[in-house]
Design an enzyme around this catalytic site. Structure first.
Site, PDB file in Angstrom:
ATOM      1  N   ASN A   1      11.565  -8.529   7.001  1.00 51.38           N
ATOM      2  CA  ASN A   1      11.912  -7.872   8.259  1.00 51.38           C
ATOM      3  C   ASN A   1      11.369  -8.695   9.411  1.00 51.38           C
ATOM      4  O   ASN A   1      10.217  -9.134   9.375  1.00 51.38           O
ATOM      5  CB  ASN A   1      11.320  -6.461   8.290  1.00 51.38           C
ATOM      6  CG  ASN A   1      11.933  -5.565   7.229  1.00 51.38           C
ATOM      7  OD1 ASN A   1      13.135  -5.621   6.992  1.00 51.38           O
ATOM      8  ND2 ASN A   1      11.112  -4.756   6.576  1.00 51.38           N
TER       9      ASN A   1
ATOM     10  N   ILE B   1       0.823  -1.209   0.000  1.00 51.71           N
ATOM     11  CA  ILE B   1       0.000   0.000   0.000  1.00 51.71           C
ATOM     12  C   ILE B   1       0.862   1.267   0.000  1.00 51.71           C
ATOM     13  O   ILE B   1       0.403   2.335  -0.400  1.00 51.71           O
ATOM     14  CB  ILE B   1      -0.957  -0.034   1.225  1.00 51.71           C
ATOM     15  CG1 ILE B   1      -2.172   0.844   0.996  1.00 51.71           C
ATOM     16  CG2 ILE B   1      -0.240   0.336   2.512  1.00 51.71           C
ATOM     17  CD1 ILE B   1      -3.273   0.643   2.038  1.00 51.71           C
TER      18      ILE B   1
ATOM     19  N   HIS C   1       5.999 -11.952   5.877  1.00 51.47           N
ATOM     20  CA  HIS C   1       5.860 -11.418   4.516  1.00 51.47           C
ATOM     21  C   HIS C   1       7.229 -11.196   3.912  1.00 51.47           C
ATOM     22  O   HIS C   1       8.152 -10.734   4.579  1.00 51.47           O
ATOM     23  CB  HIS C   1       5.032 -10.130   4.489  1.00 51.47           C
ATOM     24  CG  HIS C   1       5.434  -9.097   5.499  1.00 51.47           C
ATOM     25  ND1 HIS C   1       5.104  -9.194   6.829  1.00 51.47           N
ATOM     26  CD2 HIS C   1       6.141  -7.952   5.384  1.00 51.47           C
ATOM     27  CE1 HIS C   1       5.584  -8.147   7.494  1.00 51.47           C
ATOM     28  NE2 HIS C   1       6.233  -7.379   6.635  1.00 51.47           N
TER      29      HIS C   1
ATOM     30  N   GLY D   1      12.332  -3.387  11.891  1.00 55.32           N
ATOM     31  CA  GLY D   1      11.190  -2.552  11.526  1.00 55.32           C
ATOM     32  C   GLY D   1       9.966  -3.333  11.086  1.00 55.32           C
ATOM     33  O   GLY D   1       9.122  -2.796  10.360  1.00 55.32           O
TER      34      GLY D   1
HETATM   35  P1  AMP Z   1       7.158  -4.521   7.429  1.00 57.24           P
HETATM   36  O1  AMP Z   1       7.374  -3.091   7.835  1.00 57.24           O
HETATM   37  O2  AMP Z   1       8.375  -5.219   6.954  1.00 57.24           O
HETATM   38  O3  AMP Z   1       6.411  -5.298   8.502  1.00 57.24           O
HETATM   39  O4  AMP Z   1       6.211  -4.455   6.162  1.00 57.24           O
HETATM   40  C1  AMP Z   1       4.838  -4.258   6.240  1.00 57.24           C
HETATM   41  C2  AMP Z   1       4.407  -3.692   4.927  1.00 57.24           C
HETATM   42  O5  AMP Z   1       3.006  -3.806   4.830  1.00 57.24           O
HETATM   43  C3  AMP Z   1       4.746  -2.199   4.747  1.00 57.24           C
HETATM   44  O6  AMP Z   1       5.589  -2.029   3.614  1.00 57.24           O
HETATM   45  C4  AMP Z   1       3.377  -1.548   4.559  1.00 57.24           C
HETATM   46  O7  AMP Z   1       3.396  -0.493   3.629  1.00 57.24           O
HETATM   47  C5  AMP Z   1       2.523  -2.721   4.083  1.00 57.24           C
HETATM   48  N1  AMP Z   1       1.098  -2.638   4.348  1.00 57.24           N
HETATM   49  C6  AMP Z   1       0.495  -2.304   5.513  1.00 57.24           C
HETATM   50  N2  AMP Z   1      -0.837  -2.382   5.375  1.00 57.24           N
HETATM   51  C7  AMP Z   1      -1.085  -2.776   4.105  1.00 57.24           C
HETATM   52  C8  AMP Z   1      -2.270  -3.037   3.351  1.00 57.24           C
HETATM   53  N3  AMP Z   1      -3.483  -2.913   3.890  1.00 57.24           N
HETATM   54  N4  AMP Z   1      -2.140  -3.423   2.063  1.00 57.24           N
HETATM   55  C9  AMP Z   1      -0.915  -3.544   1.509  1.00 57.24           C
HETATM   56  N5  AMP Z   1       0.240  -3.330   2.165  1.00 57.24           N
HETATM   57  C10 AMP Z   1       0.162  -2.942   3.453  1.00 57.24           C
END
Ligand code: AMP
Length: 115
Positions: A88, A31, A101, A94
């Site tokens: 991560n 997102i 993921h 972070g």
């Molecule tokens: P991390 O910071 O490694 O845990 O990555 C989490 C990722 O999820 C970040 O890059 C966010 O931008 C992404 N994210 C959070 N909410 C959503 C959502 N609803 N749809 C798509 N990506 C998301």
């Protein structure tokens, strides 16, 4: 898991732009993209982080997720110039969503080392 954001993506309870889906993994667009192409690859079952993917089942899952990420990167045209796959884990890295993921990032020159 009831309160997990990415479990809700898997269930279709919150909207996401899906790039590809299999029985045990989903790839969808981040997102808040950090590169021209930024896709997240997640297991459909809830696993909090890579450290929780243990034993033979966890090893098999991680292998499939990595291979699936590479397939998605190819489909998205990233092979020629290259791309990065990163996960991560925990606060120092972070991690902001506690559902395993893999970030698939490409479409620009990526800096190293990461910040
Ligand atoms: P991390 O910071 O490694 O845990 O990555 C989490 C990722 O999820 C970040 O890059 C966010 O931008 C992404 N994210 C959070 N909410 C959503 C959502 N609803 N749809 C798509 N990506 C998301």
């Amino acid at each position: 898991m009831a309160d997990c954001l990415f479990c809700k993506v898997v269930a279709g309870e919150i909207p996401a732009r899906i790039a590809r889906r299999t029985a045990d993994a989903v790839a969808f667009y981040d997102i808040d993209p950090k590169a021209p192409v930024h896709v997240l690859v997640i297991p459909t079952r809830h696993v909090p982080a890579v450290r929780n993917a243990v034993g033979p089942e966890g090893e098999a899952l991680l292998g499939r997720l990595l291979a699936f990420s590479a397939e998605v990167a190819t489909e998205l045209g990233l092979d020629e110039r290259g791309y990065r796959i990163v996960t991560n884990t925990g606060p120092d890295a972070g991690q902001s969503v506690d559902h395993l993921h893999l970030h698939v990032l490409g479409g620009r020159r990526l800096g190293w080392p990461p910040g």
